[in-house]
Scaffold this motif. Structure first.
Motif, PDB file in Angstrom:
ATOM      1  N   LEU A 183      42.932  27.097  37.647  1.00 52.99           N
ATOM      2  CA  LEU A 183      43.187  27.784  36.387  1.00 52.99           C
ATOM      3  C   LEU A 183      44.569  28.431  36.389  1.00 52.99           C
ATOM      4  N   TYR A 184      44.879  29.155  37.454  1.00 50.51           N
ATOM      5  CA  TYR A 184      46.145  29.877  37.490  1.00 50.51           C
ATOM      6  C   TYR A 184      47.301  28.988  37.943  1.00 50.51           C
TER       7      TYR A 184
ATOM      8  N   ILE B  80      37.750  35.283  39.929  1.00 52.78           N
ATOM      9  CA  ILE B  80      38.456  34.597  38.856  1.00 52.78           C
ATOM     10  C   ILE B  80      38.965  35.589  37.820  1.00 52.78           C
ATOM     11  N   TYR B  81      38.376  36.779  37.773  1.00 48.63           N
ATOM     12  CA  TYR B  81      38.814  37.804  36.839  1.00 48.63           C
ATOM     13  C   TYR B  81      39.911  38.683  37.428  1.00 48.63           C
TER      14      TYR B  81
ATOM     15  N   ARG C 289      45.841  40.771  39.551  1.00 50.02           N
ATOM     16  CA  ARG C 289      46.654  40.910  40.757  1.00 50.02           C
ATOM     17  C   ARG C 289      47.951  40.118  40.637  1.00 50.02           C
ATOM     18  N   ARG C 290      47.914  38.995  39.934  1.00 52.86           N
ATOM     19  CA  ARG C 290      49.132  38.228  39.713  1.00 52.86           C
ATOM     20  C   ARG C 290      50.134  38.993  38.865  1.00 52.86           C
TER      21      ARG C 290
ATOM     22  N   ASP D  27      46.244  46.282  40.803  1.00 52.67           N
ATOM     23  CA  ASP D  27      45.112  46.359  41.716  1.00 52.67           C
ATOM     24  C   ASP D  27      44.102  47.332  41.118  1.00 52.67           C
ATOM     25  N   LEU D  28      42.913  46.832  40.773  1.00 50.56           N
ATOM     26  CA  LEU D  28      41.920  47.692  40.128  1.00 50.56           C
ATOM     27  C   LEU D  28      41.474  48.830  41.029  1.00 50.56           C
ATOM     28  N   ASP D  29      41.574  48.659  42.349  1.00 51.20           N
ATOM     29  CA  ASP D  29      41.207  49.716  43.280  1.00 51.20           C
ATOM     30  C   ASP D  29      42.372  50.660  43.556  1.00 51.20           C
TER      31      ASP D  29
END
Length: 607
Positions: free
Chosen positions: A279-280, A447-448, A453-454, A458-460
């Motif tokens: 996909l990416y 996949i989400y 990150r790209r 960073d969600l964390d």
């Protein structure tokens, strides 16, 4: 609000003994506040249900307009009666015309409506306080419906999640909800959208909690259930109460089948991760190749998508009729594998050129093709014990999604609800758990989250520009407080802990080795339960807390600190695991203060 707080406030509301006055305004406000999320959840669920009706109507309308069929995948390769002279070649032009319509719409009004939607909602919840522009609901509805209707090979779960979440965020903003409450309302919108669109109320709840909120709590569960049920009632009134797939009963008649399902889970994880990478990779290729204005990109890229649809018309739109036929054994192994690879390419190309749509339905499609091919091969090799081919298709659908998204609970529940097939639940659970574990071994991102990150998110980690989070823990930790010996009595430990100024203290053994941490709460409970004749030692109360290391970022450590008992945690040295410092809430707040630029005093004011 806790029961104790309610009773305490109620006592304050009483006058002198024997009299009773009306509850105080503060108590009334707190009671109304506890009901507010439930009321909002019902309203959001109703809005998400209505939104799903409008969205599906738009998809059907645009599909009929562009292809002349309610679902072109049900009759692939046929012509469009509106332009019958083009024959099946109309599929080359349909994505181009669709791109000319939704490309400028997205570029002008809501760029975040591009792509598959769920990552944007996850980012809004994690780092933006649940704030989503209300324009997204309208733009996402039209853009995704145009994308799917004109042949885009994407799903409808991503758009409806973003649509429902935007409704929840808008209501929260109008009600001036706190950030924590806003996140919950966004999750309610996501749950309602999934529930109404797929007739899967339980799946909506777990999708919202596992993927959007990333946490489970009683309040979140109750609110998302209300939103999901409300949306489901509205959805069933419009679409009927029918299962997603109609499948015969499956039974595991031979124990060897569990081994086949386990192997399928591992293979499905590899395919799911491969789909995520493809996909990416295609998106990167489209970014590299395109040099024109973004609003024109979907139309020009639509030519490539149209060629793919001409070669494989089964890729047009979501493709549920093709998926259904595959589970019934309607295709040969070679063609099943071709459809699997074709879906990866068509979905990746649709997203890469700037289309709008979800990746959940494509992952189900890919899983169905993989599972059907796997089942046919297994049946030929082991005809006496392999069982029905359709069972492998169903299991692989959930396993591919679990491998790509690493959401095992959602995968199990949604496959059960979408099919209504309970007899396959044990193999389904086995394959999905193995797929999730294999996916985690292969890559750290889903996949989400890979999309974010790209982009350097960073969600964390900390939000962009946040004054806290980027520092290492070693830069903000406090000196390690005096440790308690494991042989210290409970009474002495109570005295030392009360004078320490900390809600918890480290404990060391007889040889000075680090044992764990004892909290004031654990000590108080032990003293209350223990008879005075039994002295007790503090070592038995020490428990190793979640690990925080000195080289860890403060943003990651804050997640651990906020969920820990007490007011602080020991900071461990990574090589030997010994405590070298102490991280408290105060030290984290101090990092915020010191990171802010200090105002410059003018010379006259300084004088």
């Amino acid at each position: 609000m806790t029961v104790t707080e309610d009773v305490r406030d109620d006592k304050r509301a009483r006058g002198p003994v024997g009299s009773r006055v009306k509850p105080s305004a503060a108590l009334a406000r707190r009671r109304s506040a506890s009901w507010a999320p439930m009321v909002f959840a019902v309203v959001i669920g109703a809005g998400a249900g209505a939104g799903s009706i409008v969205f599906r109507w738009c998809i059907t309308t645009f599909t009929h307009l562009f292809s002349g069929h309610a679902d072109y995948a049900a009759d692939p390769g046929s012509g469009n009666p509106h332009v019958s002279w083009l024959g099946p070649c109309f599929v080359i032009l349909a994505p181009v015309v669709g791109g000319l319509l939704y490309g400028p719409l997205v570029q002008r009004f809501a760029k975040e409506a591009r792509g598959h939607g769920v990552p944007e909602v996850m980012l809004a919840v994690a780092q933006r306080g649940g704030r989503i522009s209300p324009k997204v609901a309208v733009v996402k509805t039209l853009a995704s419906a145009l994308t799917i209707g004109s042949g885009g090979s994407v799903g409808r779960e991503g758009p409806i999640v973003q649509i429902g979440s935007a409704l929840g965020s808008t209501l929260g903003r109008l009600a001036r909800a706190s950030e924590e409450r806003m996140r919950l309302l966004v999750a309610c919108g996501a749950a309602g959208g999934i529930a109404a669109t797929f007739n899967a109320p339980l799946a909506g709840v777990f999708f919202a909690m596992e993927l959007i909120l990333g946490t489970f709590s009683a309040e979140a569960f109750g609110a998302t259930v209300l939103a999901s049920v409300t949306a489901s009632v509205i959805g069933r009134a419009a679409f009927g109460d029918t299962a997603f797939l109609t499948l015969p009963d499956f039974h595991v008649d031979h124990l060897a089948q569990y081994g086949l399902f386990a192997l399928l889970g591992v293979v499905a994880a590899v395919v799911g991760v491969g789909f995520s990478r493809a996909l990416y990779l295609v998106e990167d290729a489209c970014d590299w190749a395109w040099r024109g204005p973004e609003w024109l990109r979907p139309a020009v890229g639509g030519l490539l998508l149209g060629l793919v649809l001409l070669a494989l018309p089964q890729m047009y739109g979501v493709g549920y009729p093709v998926l259904q036929k595959a589970t019934e054994g309607g295709y040969a192994v070679g063609f099943l594998l071709l459809l699997m690879l074709g879906k990866m390419l068509a979905t990746s190309l649709t997203i890469g050129i700037g289309g709008s749509g979800g990746v959940f339905a494509p992952s189900l499609f890919i899983g169905a093709m993989l599972g059907s091919a796997y089942g046919v091969v297994a049946h030929r090799l082991l005809p006496a014990s392999a069982g029905a081919v359709g069972a492998y298709a169903l299991v692989a659908m959930g396993a591919v999604f679990a491998g790509a998204a690493r959401a095992p609970i959602t995968a199990v529940v949604i496959l059960f609800e979408l099919t209504g097939e309970y007899s396959i639940i044990l193999p389904l659970m086995l394959a999905i758990v193995l797929a999730t574990a294999t996916g985690r071994l292969l890559t750290r991102d889903t996949i989400y989250t890979l999309k974010l990150r790209r982009r350097g998110i960073d969600l964390d980690g900390p939000a962009s520009g946040a004054p806290i989070g980027g520092q290492p823990v070693s830069a903000v930790m406090e000196p390690l407080p005096s440790a308690l010996a494991a042989s210290t009595s409970l009474e002495d430990a109570s005295d030392l802990l009360s004078r320490s100024g900390h809600g918890a203290l480290p404990v060391v053994g007889d040889a000075g080795e680090y044992v764990g941490v004892v909290t004031a709460r654990a000590l108080a409970e032990a003293l209350a339960e223990q008879p005075q004749a039994a002295p007790g030692r503090i070592g038995r109360l020490a428990e190793p807390p979640a690990i925080v290391t000195a080289d860890q970022s403060l943003a990651q450590a804050m997640h651990t600190l906020l969920s820990a008992a007490g007011t602080g945690l020991p900071v461990l040295d990574e090589p030997n695991g010994k405590p070298v410092g102490w991280l408290s809430h105060q030290s984290a707040l101090r990092a915020v203060h010191t990171s802010r630029p200090q105002p410059v005093r003018s010379p006259s004011r300084a004088a």
